[in-house]
Motif scaffolding. Sequence first.
Motif, PDB file in Angstrom:
ATOM      1  N   ASP A 146      38.288  34.694  35.943  1.00 24.16           N
ATOM      2  CA  ASP A 146      39.660  34.239  36.169  1.00 24.16           C
ATOM      3  C   ASP A 146      40.632  34.830  35.138  1.00 24.16           C
ATOM      4  O   ASP A 146      41.662  34.231  34.801  1.00 24.16           O
ATOM      5  CB  ASP A 146      39.763  32.707  36.142  1.00 24.16           C
ATOM      6  N   GLY A 147      40.274  36.009  34.627  1.00 24.36           N
ATOM      7  CA  GLY A 147      41.137  36.665  33.638  1.00 24.36           C
ATOM      8  C   GLY A 147      42.400  37.228  34.277  1.00 24.36           C
ATOM      9  O   GLY A 147      42.441  37.542  35.474  1.00 24.36           O
ATOM     10  N   TYR A 148      43.435  37.352  33.476  1.00 26.02           N
ATOM     11  CA  TYR A 148      44.711  37.884  33.958  1.00 26.02           C
ATOM     12  C   TYR A 148      44.535  39.326  34.454  1.00 26.02           C
ATOM     13  O   TYR A 148      45.017  39.698  35.519  1.00 26.02           O
ATOM     14  CB  TYR A 148      45.744  37.836  32.827  1.00 26.02           C
ATOM     15  N   TYR A 149      43.822  40.141  33.644  1.00 28.45           N
ATOM     16  CA  TYR A 149      43.630  41.543  34.021  1.00 28.45           C
ATOM     17  C   TYR A 149      42.779  41.661  35.275  1.00 28.45           C
ATOM     18  O   TYR A 149      43.055  42.488  36.150  1.00 28.45           O
ATOM     19  CB  TYR A 149      42.965  42.309  32.873  1.00 28.45           C
ATOM     20  N   LYS A 150      41.744  40.843  35.364  1.00 25.80           N
ATOM     21  CA  LYS A 150      40.874  40.907  36.538  1.00 25.80           C
ATOM     22  C   LYS A 150      41.667  40.604  37.807  1.00 25.80           C
ATOM     23  O   LYS A 150      41.506  41.276  38.835  1.00 25.80           O
ATOM     24  CB  LYS A 150      39.727  39.910  36.383  1.00 25.80           C
ATOM     25  N   ASN A 151      42.543  39.605  37.715  1.00 26.43           N
ATOM     26  CA  ASN A 151      43.383  39.267  38.861  1.00 26.43           C
ATOM     27  C   ASN A 151      44.337  40.411  39.200  1.00 26.43           C
ATOM     28  O   ASN A 151      44.528  40.759  40.366  1.00 26.43           O
ATOM     29  CB  ASN A 151      44.159  37.989  38.561  1.00 26.43           C
ATOM     30  N   LEU A 152      44.940  41.008  38.152  1.00 26.82           N
ATOM     31  CA  LEU A 152      45.841  42.136  38.364  1.00 26.82           C
ATOM     32  C   LEU A 152      45.094  43.305  38.981  1.00 26.82           C
ATOM     33  O   LEU A 152      45.603  43.983  39.890  1.00 26.82           O
ATOM     34  CB  LEU A 152      46.473  42.552  37.025  1.00 26.82           C
ATOM     35  N   TYR A 153      43.882  43.530  38.519  1.00 29.36           N
ATOM     36  CA  TYR A 153      43.061  44.625  39.030  1.00 29.36           C
ATOM     37  C   TYR A 153      42.769  44.426  40.514  1.00 29.36           C
ATOM     38  O   TYR A 153      42.875  45.351  41.321  1.00 29.36           O
ATOM     39  CB  TYR A 153      41.756  44.688  38.228  1.00 29.36           C
ATOM     40  N   GLU A 154      42.408  43.219  40.883  1.00 29.19           N
ATOM     41  CA  GLU A 154      42.047  42.940  42.278  1.00 29.19           C
ATOM     42  C   GLU A 154      43.257  43.010  43.193  1.00 29.19           C
ATOM     43  O   GLU A 154      43.166  43.455  44.334  1.00 29.19           O
ATOM     44  CB  GLU A 154      41.386  41.561  42.372  1.00 29.19           C
ATOM     45  N   GLN A 172      46.361  44.647  42.501  1.00 29.56           N
ATOM     46  CA  GLN A 172      47.132  45.897  42.476  1.00 29.56           C
ATOM     47  C   GLN A 172      46.250  47.136  42.478  1.00 29.56           C
ATOM     48  O   GLN A 172      46.355  47.994  43.354  1.00 29.56           O
ATOM     49  CB  GLN A 172      48.034  45.921  41.241  1.00 29.56           C
ATOM     50  N   PHE A 173      45.364  47.234  41.495  1.00 30.04           N
ATOM     51  CA  PHE A 173      44.638  48.476  41.304  1.00 30.04           C
ATOM     52  C   PHE A 173      43.600  48.745  42.389  1.00 30.04           C
ATOM     53  O   PHE A 173      43.373  49.892  42.768  1.00 30.04           O
ATOM     54  CB  PHE A 173      43.972  48.489  39.929  1.00 30.04           C
ATOM     55  N   LEU A 174      42.936  47.699  42.915  1.00 28.83           N
ATOM     56  CA  LEU A 174      41.949  47.908  43.971  1.00 28.83           C
ATOM     57  C   LEU A 174      42.620  48.417  45.248  1.00 28.83           C
ATOM     58  O   LEU A 174      42.046  49.205  45.985  1.00 28.83           O
ATOM     59  CB  LEU A 174      41.171  46.614  44.246  1.00 28.83           C
ATOM     60  N   GLN A 175      43.863  47.920  45.489  1.00 32.72           N
ATOM     61  CA  GLN A 175      44.595  48.419  46.660  1.00 32.72           C
ATOM     62  C   GLN A 175      44.867  49.908  46.512  1.00 32.72           C
ATOM     63  O   GLN A 175      44.749  50.683  47.451  1.00 32.72           O
ATOM     64  CB  GLN A 175      45.915  47.655  46.802  1.00 32.72           C
ATOM     65  N   GLU A 176      45.223  50.316  45.271  1.00 34.95           N
ATOM     66  CA  GLU A 176      45.478  51.729  45.018  1.00 34.95           C
ATOM     67  C   GLU A 176      44.213  52.545  45.236  1.00 34.95           C
ATOM     68  O   GLU A 176      44.229  53.606  45.848  1.00 34.95           O
ATOM     69  CB  GLU A 176      45.970  51.889  43.572  1.00 34.95           C
ATOM     70  N   GLU A 177      43.078  52.007  44.757  1.00 35.53           N
ATOM     71  CA  GLU A 177      41.804  52.719  44.884  1.00 35.53           C
ATOM     72  C   GLU A 177      41.410  52.854  46.351  1.00 35.53           C
ATOM     73  O   GLU A 177      40.885  53.883  46.781  1.00 35.53           O
ATOM     74  CB  GLU A 177      40.729  51.955  44.106  1.00 35.53           C
ATOM     75  N   ALA A 178      41.709  51.814  47.125  1.00 33.48           N
ATOM     76  CA  ALA A 178      41.383  51.851  48.552  1.00 33.48           C
ATOM     77  C   ALA A 178      42.193  52.927  49.268  1.00 33.48           C
ATOM     78  O   ALA A 178      41.693  53.633  50.140  1.00 33.48           O
ATOM     79  CB  ALA A 178      41.655  50.480  49.175  1.00 33.48           C
ATOM     80  N   VAL A 179      43.462  53.051  48.885  1.00 37.97           N
ATOM     81  CA  VAL A 179      44.325  54.066  49.503  1.00 37.97           C
ATOM     82  C   VAL A 179      43.828  55.454  49.168  1.00 37.97           C
ATOM     83  O   VAL A 179      43.800  56.368  49.982  1.00 37.97           O
ATOM     84  CB  VAL A 179      45.789  53.886  49.034  1.00 37.97           C
ATOM     85  N   ILE A 180      43.447  55.624  47.853  1.00 41.74           N
ATOM     86  CA  ILE A 180      42.966  56.935  47.415  1.00 41.74           C
ATOM     87  C   ILE A 180      41.652  57.275  48.090  1.00 41.74           C
ATOM     88  O   ILE A 180      41.433  58.372  48.552  1.00 41.74           O
ATOM     89  CB  ILE A 180      42.791  56.943  45.878  1.00 41.74           C
TER      90      ILE A 180
END
Length: 588
Positions: free
Chosen positions: A570-578, A580-588
């Motif tokens: 339940d970390g702040y970064y983990k939530n941000l990663y899931e 924002q960043f995972l969406q970016e990775e999925a697009v790439i």
Amino acid sequence: MTKKKENIFDFVLFKRLFQYIKPYKLTFTSLCFLVLLLAGIGAATPYLTKDAVDKGIELNKPETFLFYIIIMLAALILQTIFQLVFIYYASWLGQSLVKDVRIKLFNHLLRFKMKYYDNSSVGVLITRSVTDMERIADIFGQGLFMIFRDMLAMVVVFMVMIYIDWRLSMIVFVMLPVLVYATRLFQKYMKIAFEEVRTEVSNLNSFVQERITGMKILQLFTREKIEHENFKEINERHKKGWLKTIWYNSFFFPIPDLASSIVIGLVAWYGGIKTIEGTDIQGTLIAFIMYIPMLFRPLRQMADKFNTLQMGMVAAKRVFRVLDTTSQIDDKGTLVAEHFKGEIKFNNVHFSYVEDENVLKGISLTVNAGDTVAIVGATGAGKSTIINLLNRFYEINEGAILIDGIDIREVTLASLRTQIAVVLQDVFLFADTILNNITLNHPEITEEQVQQAAKEIGIHDFIMSLPNGYHYNVKERGVMLSSGQRQLISFLRAYVTNPSILVLDEATSSVDSYSEQLIQNATDKITKGRTSIVIAHRLATVKKADKIIVMDSGNIVEQGTHVELLKKKDGYYKNLYEVQFLQEEAVI
């Protein structure tokens, strides 16, 4: 409460402005001497006419009459030459003085804190630096010396008229107190009107400058009609300000002409009676008819020139207000940083852009020399503020920022900023060549060095593909380049300075995939081997960072590597990663 009486002319302000004349003392003294000569020659012409009539025509001596005509012609030629020299050097003095003031003002503006520009209108500052400066030049070119010349001419004419015939002089002088009073009243109201005019000019400049700069936004949101109406309103206020000055001019200027005509009529009537009575005053009468306009016209001209003087003084007051503003960063450091190892520490740093509204709330962090640190967080978390404080664009409220164990306030501002290169998200390019935008006209950075640096970070081919290559003019704000291309230029600008510390506001959301790849390669190259702080917007940068700092509402909520932070439940970064960043990775 009684309102403080405002002087028609601010002598304290003028004395301060007068200090800038010191380098041009010889020119100023010469102009004063020319004023004396012009006043004397001007007053001599009617007197010579009187003698030509009295000693030439009435005594029937043609040779004497011709002699006076030749003397008058010589005086006219001298007056024309002196007038030409006087006007030229009066304007030269005004422009030379205002050049010095403008340089001092611009140098002053270069050292202001960013906070000053946050709260100031660009249009107003442009008005102070350009339009107001021209009004100050007019103080000397068209105001001060012209008024001095006219006043001296009036005094000389006054004395000569009394010498010729004091009775006729009394007829003339009875009207002068009325004109002097009207002139002072006129000056008083004109000063108030010009204050209003200068305010409206500044408002108009600010409005136009902002709308032209933001024209794309206006058209995107179809604001043309609304802004047109807003412009009509501000332009109407500008027009009313000028119309007020025109009204005062229209009311005052006919008065000296009317008074002059009345006095000429009275003198002609008195002279006619004396001639009928047998008194021989034809030459004196002609001289007085010539002298009357010379006495009354300067009052009108002085009022007109006083308008110019008033506008210049109002402009000078506004310029000196900027010069008197103390908004510079306190640059009392004595250490000159030639090179940093790159260890950065924030110790309990508090900061606010607006008083009592903290943006950073006692943050502490350490960046090891040579590491790449990524800062992530929501908008407004305080990420960009760290960049601003590291470069001392703003002063911290509390705490300390250390580089290699040295408080950055102990380092000279110039050497500090030389060792820290910043690539901002909003890239600003000047209307100049790519080469000059990269070197910023630094004399020690050659074109060969720029080309070598461009090859090292992989953007040389992109630049050479443009017309004229490194000498391609990108126009105002770099409009001839795409956002990705502008970002690449900013990377090269930072790289050629070989900084000890690199700060990147790395934003690629609006660039094409080709530019993004070039930016990624450039990022990898310029961060290698040097301390780097990156406001991260992309997953690739976050993963590669030696440390990730997570910020929220002005606080550091988490620190660690990508892997370490993902392990926090339940970390702040983990939530941000899931999110924002995972969406970016999925697009790439």
